[in-house]
Design a protein around this motif. Sequence first.
Motif, PDB file in Angstrom:
ATOM      1  N   SER A  64       0.849  -1.191   0.000  1.00  0.00           N
ATOM      2  CA  SER A  64       0.000   0.000   0.000  1.00  0.00           C
ATOM      3  C   SER A  64       0.883   1.238   0.000  1.00  0.00           C
ATOM      4  N   ALA A  65       0.433   2.278  -0.678  1.00  0.00           N
ATOM      5  CA  ALA A  65       1.235   3.503  -0.857  1.00  0.00           C
ATOM      6  C   ALA A  65       2.044   3.830   0.389  1.00  0.00           C
ATOM      7  N   SER A  66       3.351   3.629   0.298  1.00  0.00           N
ATOM      8  CA  SER A  66       4.209   3.714   1.479  1.00  0.00           C
ATOM      9  C   SER A  66       4.841   5.080   1.655  1.00  0.00           C
ATOM     10  N   MET A  67       4.750   5.926   0.652  1.00  0.00           N
ATOM     11  CA  MET A  67       5.335   7.265   0.699  1.00  0.00           C
ATOM     12  C   MET A  67       6.847   7.226   0.880  1.00  0.00           C
ATOM     13  N   THR A  68       7.469   6.119   0.428  1.00  0.00           N
ATOM     14  CA  THR A  68       8.924   6.025   0.540  1.00  0.00           C
ATOM     15  C   THR A  68       9.627   7.055  -0.335  1.00  0.00           C
ATOM     16  N   ASP A  69       8.929   7.602  -1.340  1.00  0.00           N
ATOM     17  CA  ASP A  69       9.565   8.625  -2.179  1.00  0.00           C
ATOM     18  C   ASP A  69       9.896   9.879  -1.390  1.00  0.00           C
ATOM     19  N   LYS A  70       9.264  10.057  -0.226  1.00  0.00           N
ATOM     20  CA  LYS A  70       9.537  11.224   0.610  1.00  0.00           C
ATOM     21  C   LYS A  70      10.647  10.954   1.617  1.00  0.00           C
ATOM     22  N   MET A  71      11.187   9.743   1.608  1.00  0.00           N
ATOM     23  CA  MET A  71      12.217   9.376   2.565  1.00  0.00           C
ATOM     24  C   MET A  71      13.609   9.513   1.952  1.00  0.00           C
ATOM     25  N   GLU A  72      14.607   9.528   2.812  1.00  0.00           N
ATOM     26  CA  GLU A  72      15.990   9.533   2.358  1.00  0.00           C
ATOM     27  C   GLU A  72      16.236   8.260   1.548  1.00  0.00           C
ATOM     28  N   PRO A  73      16.921   8.339   0.392  1.00  0.00           N
ATOM     29  CA  PRO A  73      17.007   7.199  -0.519  1.00  0.00           C
ATOM     30  C   PRO A  73      17.499   5.902   0.100  1.00  0.00           C
ATOM     31  N   SER A  74      18.543   5.950   0.923  1.00  0.00           N
ATOM     32  CA  SER A  74      19.046   4.696   1.484  1.00  0.00           C
ATOM     33  C   SER A  74      18.011   4.042   2.394  1.00  0.00           C
ATOM     34  N   THR A  75      17.270   4.860   3.141  1.00  0.00           N
ATOM     35  CA  THR A  75      16.177   4.319   3.960  1.00  0.00           C
ATOM     36  C   THR A  75      15.106   3.698   3.085  1.00  0.00           C
ATOM     37  N   ALA A  76      14.740   4.397   2.021  1.00  0.00           N
ATOM     38  CA  ALA A  76      13.688   3.913   1.133  1.00  0.00           C
ATOM     39  C   ALA A  76      14.087   2.596   0.463  1.00  0.00           C
ATOM     40  N   HIS A  77      15.332   2.489   0.005  1.00  0.00           N
ATOM     41  CA  HIS A  77      15.786   1.243  -0.624  1.00  0.00           C
ATOM     42  C   HIS A  77      15.745   0.082   0.370  1.00  0.00           C
ATOM     43  N   GLY A  78      16.161   0.347   1.607  1.00  0.00           N
ATOM     44  CA  GLY A  78      16.116  -0.703   2.612  1.00  0.00           C
ATOM     45  C   GLY A  78      14.703  -1.163   2.905  1.00  0.00           C
ATOM     46  N   LEU A  79      13.773  -0.212   3.004  1.00  0.00           N
ATOM     47  CA  LEU A  79      12.374  -0.562   3.255  1.00  0.00           C
ATOM     48  C   LEU A  79      11.788  -1.360   2.093  1.00  0.00           C
ATOM     49  N   ALA A  80      12.116  -0.964   0.854  1.00  0.00           N
ATOM     50  CA  ALA A  80      11.605  -1.684  -0.316  1.00  0.00           C
ATOM     51  C   ALA A  80      12.156  -3.105  -0.354  1.00  0.00           C
ATOM     52  N   HIS A  81      13.457  -3.245  -0.111  1.00  0.00           N
ATOM     53  CA  HIS A  81      14.078  -4.575  -0.115  1.00  0.00           C
ATOM     54  C   HIS A  81      13.423  -5.477   0.930  1.00  0.00           C
ATOM     55  N   ALA A  99       0.766 -14.168  -5.387  1.00  0.00           N
ATOM     56  CA  ALA A  99       1.867 -13.725  -6.238  1.00  0.00           C
ATOM     57  C   ALA A  99       2.192 -12.310  -5.760  1.00  0.00           C
ATOM     58  N   ALA A 100       3.113 -11.602  -6.436  1.00  0.00           N
ATOM     59  CA  ALA A 100       3.498 -10.293  -5.903  1.00  0.00           C
ATOM     60  C   ALA A 100       3.979  -9.350  -6.986  1.00  0.00           C
ATOM     61  N   PHE A 101       3.746  -8.060  -6.735  1.00  0.00           N
ATOM     62  CA  PHE A 101       4.336  -6.954  -7.482  1.00  0.00           C
ATOM     63  C   PHE A 101       5.432  -6.328  -6.622  1.00  0.00           C
ATOM     64  N   ALA A 102       6.575  -6.060  -7.212  1.00  0.00           N
ATOM     65  CA  ALA A 102       7.675  -5.434  -6.486  1.00  0.00           C
ATOM     66  C   ALA A 102       7.321  -4.024  -6.063  1.00  0.00           C
ATOM     67  N   THR A 103       7.901  -3.602  -4.956  1.00  0.00           N
ATOM     68  CA  THR A 103       7.873  -2.191  -4.563  1.00  0.00           C
ATOM     69  C   THR A 103       9.297  -1.672  -4.642  1.00  0.00           C
ATOM     70  N   LEU A 104       9.468  -0.439  -5.095  1.00  0.00           N
ATOM     71  CA  LEU A 104      10.791   0.105  -5.374  1.00  0.00           C
ATOM     72  C   LEU A 104      10.933   1.509  -4.802  1.00  0.00           C
ATOM     73  N   ALA A 105      12.181   1.866  -4.480  1.00  0.00           N
ATOM     74  CA  ALA A 105      12.508   3.243  -4.112  1.00  0.00           C
ATOM     75  C   ALA A 105      12.891   3.972  -5.384  1.00  0.00           C
ATOM     76  N   MET A 106      11.947   4.690  -5.960  1.00  0.00           N
ATOM     77  CA  MET A 106      12.099   5.221  -7.309  1.00  0.00           C
ATOM     78  C   MET A 106      12.896   6.528  -7.372  1.00  0.00           C
ATOM     79  N   GLN A 107      13.318   7.058  -6.211  1.00  0.00           N
ATOM     80  CA  GLN A 107      14.118   8.286  -6.257  1.00  0.00           C
ATOM     81  C   GLN A 107      15.411   8.086  -7.041  1.00  0.00           C
ATOM     82  N   GLU A 108      15.941   6.873  -6.994  1.00  0.00           N
ATOM     83  CA  GLU A 108      17.178   6.532  -7.696  1.00  0.00           C
ATOM     84  C   GLU A 108      16.861   5.416  -8.691  1.00  0.00           C
TER      85      GLU A 108
END
Length: 323
Positions: A64-81, A99-108
């Motif tokens: 669900s919309a995690s708003m990781t795009d508003k987070m610092e990139p390294s934090t967002a990548h860790g949360l997505a992983h 089954a699953a759809f990936a979630t990604l830290a799209m800032q990078e």
Amino acid sequence: MRIITLEEHITTPAIVKASSNGQGGGILANPFMQSLHAKLLDVGEGRLADMDASGISMQVLSISASMTDKMEPSTAHGLAHDANDIMAAAVKAHPDRFAAFATLAMQEPEKAAVELDRCVRQLGFKGVMVSGTINGQFLDDPKFTPFFEAVEALDVPIYLHPAPPPKPVMDAYFSGLPGQLGFLLSTGGWGWHVETGLHSLRLIVNGIFDRFPRLKIIIGHMGENVPFSLARAQGVFARGAFSLKRPLGEYFQDHFYLTTSGYFTLPPFLCMLQVVGTDHIMFSVDYPFSPNAVGRKFLDTLPVSPEDVEKIAHRNAEKLLKL
């Protein structure tokens, strides 16, 4: 009859914690989200029991919309992983149900492409979900080219999902209303859907599908208002000189797949059906934001042939996602 649903959400403890710490805006700040918290965290017996009660064979899980795009990139990548590993574990535990759809830290985008490759090649994910704009940027921005290159090379679809609007949009369009009215209008009451429809049209008019001709996009909520206005949009763009190779409507009908998520009334379904046809429609619920039972009741009353019900319920999803 097998029934597959494609916009079915979870969250993770780490994402909730990061949001609660103020990095992402506070997932649990809204009372409605609080009421769904336990269901969003559940990828086990409770979710499966709810699916069984409505005859749902498989859910394609997504964050669900995690708003990781508003987070610092390294934090967002860790949360997505971490989130992708949690979904992978759920799929491994119940491979015939999830089954699953990936979630990604799209800032990078370059790093996001690497994580998408891991999710598809190693974890067996069926695509990727992107929620809204990325720090206010639409996906047609050139910076996202590495992401689209990875998506096309992996031959998986993008599920383009709504998210709360950027602050300037929120302030301009949805402020000055009492209580929760601005929030509701900016999200499921209106804003989510028109922004995702706009996002879809931007991808078309800015030439993404000419550059990536094998790209496939899924959008929910009966097409995010695009089917209703597609002919008008095509007529307007036909007046101007721009570099698309085909009429606007052809891109939408060829590259987009639409789901029923969260919309369970007949008029928008009939509009969607007339515009894209049954081969590009897939059933979804939007669980837990919408109840499985309500979605299933709607599916059972669709005014289409038994063969078309089969397409909508599972065959189109099986073909698109290689299930």
